[in-house]
Write a protein that holds these residues in place. Sequence first.
Motif, PDB file in Angstrom:
ATOM      1  N   ALA A 176      18.733  14.837  -2.318  1.00 45.02           N
ATOM      2  CA  ALA A 176      17.273  14.825  -2.314  1.00 45.02           C
ATOM      3  C   ALA A 176      16.701  15.761  -3.371  1.00 45.02           C
ATOM      4  N   ILE A 177      15.505  15.403  -3.846  1.00 44.94           N
ATOM      5  CA  ILE A 177      14.785  16.254  -4.791  1.00 44.94           C
ATOM      6  C   ILE A 177      13.684  16.942  -3.982  1.00 44.94           C
ATOM      7  N   VAL A 178      13.556  18.249  -4.161  1.00 48.62           N
ATOM      8  CA  VAL A 178      12.520  18.975  -3.424  1.00 48.62           C
ATOM      9  C   VAL A 178      11.310  19.124  -4.339  1.00 48.62           C
ATOM     10  N   ILE A 179      10.168  18.731  -3.818  1.00 49.43           N
ATOM     11  CA  ILE A 179       8.942  18.747  -4.616  1.00 49.43           C
ATOM     12  C   ILE A 179       7.892  19.599  -3.911  1.00 49.43           C
ATOM     13  N   GLU A 205       0.851  -1.176   0.000  1.00 49.52           N
ATOM     14  CA  GLU A 205       0.000   0.000   0.000  1.00 49.52           C
ATOM     15  C   GLU A 205       0.888   1.226   0.000  1.00 49.52           C
ATOM     16  N   THR A 206       0.432   2.254  -0.679  1.00 50.60           N
ATOM     17  CA  THR A 206       1.338   3.368  -0.891  1.00 50.60           C
ATOM     18  C   THR A 206       0.600   4.701  -0.914  1.00 50.60           C
ATOM     19  N   ASN A 207       1.314   5.776  -0.514  1.00 47.80           N
ATOM     20  CA  ASN A 207       0.833   7.140  -0.709  1.00 47.80           C
ATOM     21  C   ASN A 207       1.374   7.619  -2.042  1.00 47.80           C
ATOM     22  N   LEU A 208       0.516   8.140  -2.906  1.00 47.27           N
ATOM     23  CA  LEU A 208       0.997   8.696  -4.165  1.00 47.27           C
ATOM     24  C   LEU A 208       0.876  10.214  -4.102  1.00 47.27           C
ATOM     25  N   LEU A 209       2.015  10.901  -4.265  1.00 46.86           N
ATOM     26  CA  LEU A 209       2.042  12.356  -4.155  1.00 46.86           C
ATOM     27  C   LEU A 209       2.323  12.960  -5.518  1.00 46.86           C
ATOM     28  N   GLU A 210       1.396  13.818  -6.001  1.00 47.51           N
ATOM     29  CA  GLU A 210       1.599  14.483  -7.285  1.00 47.51           C
ATOM     30  C   GLU A 210       2.056  15.906  -7.025  1.00 47.51           C
ATOM     31  N   GLY A 211       3.160  16.310  -7.671  1.00 48.34           N
ATOM     32  CA  GLY A 211       3.652  17.662  -7.416  1.00 48.34           C
ATOM     33  C   GLY A 211       4.561  18.159  -8.516  1.00 48.34           C
ATOM     34  N   THR A 212       5.262  19.260  -8.211  1.00 48.99           N
ATOM     35  CA  THR A 212       6.166  19.881  -9.182  1.00 48.99           C
ATOM     36  C   THR A 212       7.557  19.954  -8.553  1.00 48.99           C
ATOM     37  N   VAL A 213       8.570  19.704  -9.383  1.00 50.14           N
ATOM     38  CA  VAL A 213       9.939  19.752  -8.873  1.00 50.14           C
ATOM     39  C   VAL A 213      10.343  21.203  -8.638  1.00 50.14           C
ATOM     40  N   ARG A 214      10.860  21.470  -7.419  1.00 47.73           N
ATOM     41  CA  ARG A 214      11.337  22.823  -7.089  1.00 47.73           C
ATOM     42  C   ARG A 214      12.843  22.947  -7.294  1.00 47.73           C
ATOM     43  N   GLY A 215      13.539  21.837  -7.114  1.00 49.32           N
ATOM     44  CA  GLY A 215      15.003  21.883  -7.207  1.00 49.32           C
ATOM     45  C   GLY A 215      15.568  20.719  -6.438  1.00 49.32           C
ATOM     46  N   SER A 216      16.837  20.827  -6.023  1.00 48.27           N
ATOM     47  CA  SER A 216      17.401  19.729  -5.262  1.00 48.27           C
ATOM     48  C   SER A 216      18.090  20.233  -4.015  1.00 48.27           C
ATOM     49  N   ASP A 217      18.247  19.333  -3.064  1.00 51.21           N
ATOM     50  CA  ASP A 217      18.866  19.661  -1.780  1.00 51.21           C
ATOM     51  C   ASP A 217      19.811  18.503  -1.482  1.00 51.21           C
TER      52      ASP A 217
END
Lengths: 362, 261
Positions: A256-259, A241-253
């Motif tokens: 890690a990718i910041v969304i 079972e999973t959480n699916l998160l839809e978003g936009t890429v802001r950049g990276s840290d």
Amino acid sequence: MTDQRDVIVHLDKITKRFGSTVAVDKLDMEIMAGEFVTFLGPSGCGKSTTLRMLGGFETPNEGRITLGGADVTRLPPNRRDVNMVFQDYALFPHMTVGKNVAFGLELKGKTRSEIDRRTEELLEFLQLGGFRDRTPDQLSGGQRQRVALARALAPDPKLLLLDEPLGALDAKLRAQVQVELKDIQKRTGKTFFFVTHDQDEALTMSDRIVVMNAGRVEQDGTPEELYFRPQSRFVAEFIGETNLLEGTVRGSDGDAIVIDWNGIEVRGSAHGAKPATGDAVMAALRLENVNCYSTRPQAGNAIEGRIVNKLFKGSRTALDIRVGERDDAVIKAYLDAREADSLPPEQLWIDWDADRLSVLRD
Amino acid sequence: MTRHTRILMSVIYSAFVVYLFVPLALMVMMGFKDSKFIGFPIRGWTTEWYAGVFQDSEVLGVFAYSMTIAVSSTLLSLVIGVWVATFLGPNKFRGKLIVFALTCLPAVIPGIISAISLRIFARFLSIEPGMFAIILGHTVHNVPFVALVVMARLATLPKSHIEAAQDLGADKMVAFFRITLPYLLPALIGAGIFCMLLSFDDFVRAFFLGGYQPTLPVLIFAMLRTGMSPEINAISTVVLILTAVLGLWAERSMRRMNKGA
């Protein structure tokens, strides 16, 4: 595939069509000797067709199948070094257990004493010692399954095909047989090609899982990779079972990718891929990878939320935690029941390790 | 069902049983009558008619002749019937229904028509009337029954059994003889006995296709024309017992087969 072992099977861009339906679409992969590989997918995904092509019961329209280096694409089943455990076991009802196991050996032209020795050895190995003279209808489901396994192992095949062989067993027995089957595979060192639609079976037994959907490979990797780092929405939703998160890429840290997800900054990992800033992405997060706190943690990027739904499921409790203003800004989490009860429902904080939020390929 | 209809039903059924068995009982009784004439009153009993039957070399010869025809035509029907069933059962082709209907036709054509046409056909092929012609005639008639029974059994054979045999190294022939045929065995026993009974009992075909040597039904018919004698009753009783035993055994083995032996 960085494995040093030998390639035992090579599926070279095989395609199988039934009329206008494409059952298997340019499947290209190698299977290593001694590997327990599971083809996992919903019914009609092409996993059984692939198995039947390996067994010689179907011929691909395009592509080649090699077994131990030799081309077997058009070889009939009786002339391949491959044996199969059938879904219904297909034990011959008019033969005893011993005769069933000996069938393949007789057809290989072994001598009587060789046949007897090998049959005895396999029945002993699969704890069927006293059942040699019984007929299949005098056996339980689990015993029948072991006879089918013994019969398929007897001719010492290069590759063993297993077509959902646990489907007919009840849940409790199935769990036990999963462990046994894995153990038998390890002890014989045989290459097992296992087909199932049951994710538990696949995760428990396999060295490697190939998830198929609509005739194509969705993802190919170890059970851990598939579970924690799904590459597609299909895999993320099909397994666990999973959480699916839809978003936009802001950049990276760092790594890690910041969304940007519903106006909230979340951190995830693309496992090597580099999505560009501004890309719309989808990311998957397992329910048990969500950490909950009753007070704001000192470090990290915890998100504030409140519990909107709580479901007791025995070994764990499922929480729906609303973290934003929008109705669908909800993260599901699995917690121990006592821990879930200790959380203040109106205000809590959640976070996760960035590499547990998996940015999907599509 | 109300009480009245239940009583009515059992009365009708009892009447049916009486109608069925009284003639048979009379026939058996007359075979033990100590007199040359069939009919009442019976003044004394004897077993001499039975002794006569078992000592009459003509009757014994005819019995053996009929048995030879029955066994031969049955074996031939089984081979052809299985062949037809394995061809018609799993294969899909255009006109399958027509081939199937043609296969079944000999079973429903009136015996007299089939017998006359076979007689003409046998003459055309220069086959002399006699044992061989009768065997062929009975085989044509029996094949549909074998094919139907075998097809029904074949339909319940899981495809995976044949695939498993092939997977373990069997070619098509080996798979047929080691897996399919043993699976068909109960059907073959049932169909075989049914064929034996049909052949043994047949009068019309044997009459038209036979030569000078009569089969048992033809002999009984000939004896009747020269006058009723309790010997006929004795022969008939022996045949009755034999066929009833065989028939019931066949019925039982068919029933076991349907239970999925």
